[in-house]
Design a protein around this motif. Structure first.
Motif, PDB file in Angstrom:
ATOM      1  N   ARG A  19      15.356 -12.642  -9.377  1.00  0.00           N
ATOM      2  CA  ARG A  19      14.372 -13.688  -9.122  1.00  0.00           C
ATOM      3  C   ARG A  19      13.157 -13.069  -8.441  1.00  0.00           C
ATOM      4  N   VAL A  20      12.177 -12.701  -9.247  1.00  0.00           N
ATOM      5  CA  VAL A  20      10.955 -12.081  -8.748  1.00  0.00           C
ATOM      6  C   VAL A  20       9.808 -13.075  -8.845  1.00  0.00           C
ATOM      7  N   GLU A  21       9.045 -13.162  -7.778  1.00  0.00           N
ATOM      8  CA  GLU A  21       7.847 -13.982  -7.778  1.00  0.00           C
ATOM      9  C   GLU A  21       6.662 -13.098  -7.409  1.00  0.00           C
ATOM     10  N   THR A  22       5.498 -13.421  -7.935  1.00  0.00           N
ATOM     11  CA  THR A  22       4.286 -12.664  -7.613  1.00  0.00           C
ATOM     12  C   THR A  22       3.261 -13.578  -6.962  1.00  0.00           C
ATOM     13  N   VAL A  23       2.547 -13.003  -6.008  1.00  0.00           N
ATOM     14  CA  VAL A  23       1.457 -13.704  -5.337  1.00  0.00           C
ATOM     15  C   VAL A  23       0.192 -12.895  -5.602  1.00  0.00           C
ATOM     16  N   PHE A  24      -0.699 -13.404  -6.438  1.00  0.00           N
ATOM     17  CA  PHE A  24      -1.918 -12.690  -6.799  1.00  0.00           C
ATOM     18  C   PHE A  24      -3.069 -13.055  -5.867  1.00  0.00           C
ATOM     19  N   ARG A  25      -3.820 -12.037  -5.455  1.00  0.00           N
ATOM     20  CA  ARG A  25      -5.074 -12.224  -4.736  1.00  0.00           C
ATOM     21  C   ARG A  25      -6.112 -11.318  -5.384  1.00  0.00           C
ATOM     22  N   PHE A  26      -7.328 -11.831  -5.526  1.00  0.00           N
ATOM     23  CA  PHE A  26      -8.366 -11.091  -6.241  1.00  0.00           C
ATOM     24  C   PHE A  26      -9.553 -10.804  -5.325  1.00  0.00           C
ATOM     25  N   VAL A  27     -10.045  -9.563  -5.383  1.00  0.00           N
ATOM     26  CA  VAL A  27     -11.221  -9.188  -4.611  1.00  0.00           C
ATOM     27  C   VAL A  27     -12.452  -9.581  -5.410  1.00  0.00           C
ATOM     28  N   HIS A  28     -13.291 -10.406  -4.828  1.00  0.00           N
ATOM     29  CA  HIS A  28     -14.479 -10.881  -5.518  1.00  0.00           C
ATOM     30  C   HIS A  28     -15.652  -9.933  -5.296  1.00  0.00           C
ATOM     31  N   ALA A  60      -9.610 -11.999   0.830  1.00  0.00           N
ATOM     32  CA  ALA A  60      -8.582 -11.919  -0.205  1.00  0.00           C
ATOM     33  C   ALA A  60      -7.209 -11.634   0.385  1.00  0.00           C
ATOM     34  N   LEU A  61      -7.157 -10.817   1.448  1.00  0.00           N
ATOM     35  CA  LEU A  61      -5.882 -10.404   2.022  1.00  0.00           C
ATOM     36  C   LEU A  61      -5.308 -11.416   3.014  1.00  0.00           C
ATOM     37  N   GLU A  62      -6.142 -12.215   3.619  1.00  0.00           N
ATOM     38  CA  GLU A  62      -5.700 -13.103   4.690  1.00  0.00           C
ATOM     39  C   GLU A  62      -4.533 -14.007   4.296  1.00  0.00           C
ATOM     40  N   PRO A  63      -4.528 -14.608   3.083  1.00  0.00           N
ATOM     41  CA  PRO A  63      -3.397 -15.479   2.715  1.00  0.00           C
ATOM     42  C   PRO A  63      -2.056 -14.761   2.632  1.00  0.00           C
ATOM     43  N   PHE A  64      -2.054 -13.437   2.456  1.00  0.00           N
ATOM     44  CA  PHE A  64      -0.799 -12.703   2.362  1.00  0.00           C
ATOM     45  C   PHE A  64       0.039 -12.832   3.636  1.00  0.00           C
ATOM     46  N   SER A  65      -0.630 -13.018   4.761  1.00  0.00           N
ATOM     47  CA  SER A  65       0.089 -13.028   6.045  1.00  0.00           C
ATOM     48  C   SER A  65       1.137 -14.125   6.106  1.00  0.00           C
ATOM     49  N   TYR A 122       4.421  -4.763  -2.091  1.00  0.00           N
ATOM     50  CA  TYR A 122       3.020  -4.982  -2.454  1.00  0.00           C
ATOM     51  C   TYR A 122       2.572  -4.025  -3.551  1.00  0.00           C
ATOM     52  N   ILE A 123       1.699  -4.525  -4.421  1.00  0.00           N
ATOM     53  CA  ILE A 123       0.920  -3.702  -5.355  1.00  0.00           C
ATOM     54  C   ILE A 123      -0.526  -3.925  -4.966  1.00  0.00           C
ATOM     55  N   LEU A 124      -1.179  -2.886  -4.428  1.00  0.00           N
ATOM     56  CA  LEU A 124      -2.495  -3.068  -3.824  1.00  0.00           C
ATOM     57  C   LEU A 124      -3.531  -2.123  -4.409  1.00  0.00           C
ATOM     58  N   TYR A 125      -4.653  -2.696  -4.843  1.00  0.00           N
ATOM     59  CA  TYR A 125      -5.800  -1.847  -5.153  1.00  0.00           C
ATOM     60  C   TYR A 125      -6.389  -1.418  -3.817  1.00  0.00           C
ATOM     61  N   PRO A 126      -6.443  -0.110  -3.525  1.00  0.00           N
ATOM     62  CA  PRO A 126      -6.844   0.351  -2.180  1.00  0.00           C
ATOM     63  C   PRO A 126      -8.353   0.287  -1.973  1.00  0.00           C
ATOM     64  N   ALA A 127      -8.864  -0.891  -1.694  1.00  0.00           N
ATOM     65  CA  ALA A 127     -10.294  -1.060  -1.435  1.00  0.00           C
ATOM     66  C   ALA A 127     -10.706  -0.179  -0.262  1.00  0.00           C
ATOM     67  N   ASP A 128     -11.805   0.529  -0.418  1.00  0.00           N
ATOM     68  CA  ASP A 128     -12.238   1.523   0.568  1.00  0.00           C
ATOM     69  C   ASP A 128     -13.059   0.854   1.668  1.00  0.00           C
ATOM     70  N   PHE A 144      -5.118  -4.228   7.235  1.00  0.00           N
ATOM     71  CA  PHE A 144      -3.986  -4.926   6.617  1.00  0.00           C
ATOM     72  C   PHE A 144      -2.870  -3.942   6.288  1.00  0.00           C
ATOM     73  N   PHE A 145      -3.238  -2.827   5.728  1.00  0.00           N
ATOM     74  CA  PHE A 145      -2.261  -1.837   5.283  1.00  0.00           C
ATOM     75  C   PHE A 145      -1.427  -1.305   6.448  1.00  0.00           C
ATOM     76  N   THR A 146      -2.069  -0.968   7.540  1.00  0.00           N
ATOM     77  CA  THR A 146      -1.350  -0.410   8.693  1.00  0.00           C
ATOM     78  C   THR A 146      -0.459  -1.444   9.376  1.00  0.00           C
ATOM     79  N   ALA A 147      -0.699  -2.733   9.115  1.00  0.00           N
ATOM     80  CA  ALA A 147       0.126  -3.783   9.714  1.00  0.00           C
ATOM     81  C   ALA A 147       1.345  -4.125   8.872  1.00  0.00           C
ATOM     82  N   ILE A 148       1.459  -3.582   7.658  1.00  0.00           N
ATOM     83  CA  ILE A 148       2.618  -3.852   6.808  1.00  0.00           C
ATOM     84  C   ILE A 148       3.855  -3.210   7.439  1.00  0.00           C
ATOM     85  N   PRO A 149       4.962  -3.938   7.567  1.00  0.00           N
ATOM     86  CA  PRO A 149       6.189  -3.357   8.158  1.00  0.00           C
ATOM     87  C   PRO A 149       6.614  -2.081   7.436  1.00  0.00           C
ATOM     88  N   SER A 150       7.152  -1.146   8.191  1.00  0.00           N
ATOM     89  CA  SER A 150       7.471   0.179   7.647  1.00  0.00           C
ATOM     90  C   SER A 150       8.509   0.141   6.537  1.00  0.00           C
TER      91      SER A 150
END
Length: 367
Positions: free
Chosen positions: A102-111, A122-127, A134-140, A147-153
């Motif tokens: 049972r896999v679900e996806t939550v999409f967020r798009f960078v405008h 775009a990232l705020e709703p993930f919290s 996560y599958i993340l386009y690494p926006a520079d 956000f990335f550094t706050a993801i649990p290890s």
């Protein structure tokens, strides 16, 4: 016939893991673990021993029973990223139908334009989503890094399709445990681009390699140029590859570029324009403007070669301005990203970078 008791999700996964490692069928493993006769003692002991070993390592699903993947990707260009969305959704469907996951996806798009505030929005709703991976386009930008550094290890992360330009930021991303890259090998893409030109490189003297100033993947573009230069100069050691930028600003972009390259084209000092980003149509339109304005016959203006293929490119492929292009298989990249996360989270498989080879297309034909 052996009665089929209800099997928990983790048991189904365990059976598939044992079958894969022993060479037995899923059905045979299930029968052995269910106590059926007809199997040798050594086979039975081997399966039971492996079941005990794997059972310790197999994780359980969250309390909700759902494996949730958060996906952050750009919204533009639509023709490119829609393939990634299709790949992710198709893989999720396959995991549900064939493996009972049972896999679900939550999409967020960078405008666009991509900025720190846009990425943060775009990232705020993930919290509040409670994502397991996560599958993340690494926006520079700083917002992505925060956000990335706050993801649990213990949460697996796939950096998808591109990597940031800043070397320190890139090092920070790559050092995090359970973090891998899934995408194209950009250096290899550059080599493939040189192969489109092939023997024609022997008769060339000057190539203009273009990057777009607002390119999302500047690192990718530079690596493509490096790969192209390496392969092209092996074929023709006397070839000169000069790098420049094209400013992408709507309908005027091609006109501005045409004005810059016209003197060089008319003097015979440009044999090819290699566009290392997905704006090949702009360079093609610029060549077409110079060609029409000066009534240049075929063979007296540069070829255009690039990456990806937007709907705007089709005209220039048909009239011969574009000799071909290199296309990322972002659909397969997306499928690999989801499968990688599922295996890492659900079966304890080791995560490692995955490179999906791009395709070479010449005048619309793939090879």
């Amino acid at each position: 016939r052996i009665p089929m008791p209800a099997i928990k999700y983790t048991d189904r996964l365990l059976i598939r893991q044992i079958a894969s490692r022993t060479g037995l069928t899923v059905s045979s493993v299930y029968k052995i673990l269910s106590g059926a006769s007809g199997f040798s003692q050594s086979t039975r002991e081997r399966v039971e021993r492996m079941a005990q070993e794997l059972q310790v390592r197999l994780p359980t699903l969250p309390a909700s029973g759902v494996f949730t993947v958060g996906v952050l990707i750009p919204e533009h260009p639509t023709y490119f990223w829609s393939e990634a969305i299709s790949g992710i959704r198709r893989t999720v469907q396959t995991l549900r139908e064939e493996r009972g996951i049972r896999v679900e996806t939550v999409f967020r798009f960078v405008h666009f334009p991509i900025s720190d505030s846009a990425v943060e929005a775009a990232l705020e709703p993930f919290s509040g989503e409670g994502c397991n991976a996560y599958i993340l386009y690494p926006a520079d930008c700083p917002a992505f890094l925060r956000f990335f550094t706050a993801i649990p290890s213990g949460v697996p992360v796939v950096l998808f399709n591109d990597l940031p330009e800043d070397s320190d930021r890139l090092r920070t991303l790559r050092e995090r445990p359970l973090t891998v890259y899934v995408g194209a090998d950009n250096y290899d893409e550059g080599i493939l681009a040189a192969h489109v030109l092939g023997a024609r490189l022997s008769g060339m003297r000057n190539v203009l390699a273009l990057l777009s100033e607002d390119s999302l993947g500047t690192t990718a573009a530079k690596r493509r140029i490096a790969g192209f230069t390496h392969a092209a100069t092996e074929i023709n050691p006397g070839l000169s590859v000069r790098t420049d930028f094209v400013v992408v600003n709507g309908k005027l972009a091609a006109a501005f570029l045409a004005a810059r390259i016209e003197p060089e084209i008319l003097s015979g000092g440009m044999d090819c324009i290699y566009v290392s980003t997905g704006v090949t149509h702009i360079a093609s339109a610029a060549i077409a403007k110079v060609r029409r304005r000066n009534c240049l016959p075929p063979g007296t203006y540069p070829l255009c070669l690039g990456h990806e293929c937007s709907p705007s490119d089709r005209l220039y492929l048909l009239d011969g301005t574009q000799c071909g292009y290199v296309k990322q298989d972002i659909y397969s990249q997306a499928r690999a990203a989801v499968e990688h996360l599922a295996e890492a989270f659900l079966s304890g498989a080791t995560m490692q970078d995955v490179y999906i080879r791009s395709s070479v297309l010449i005048n619309g034909g793939e090879r």
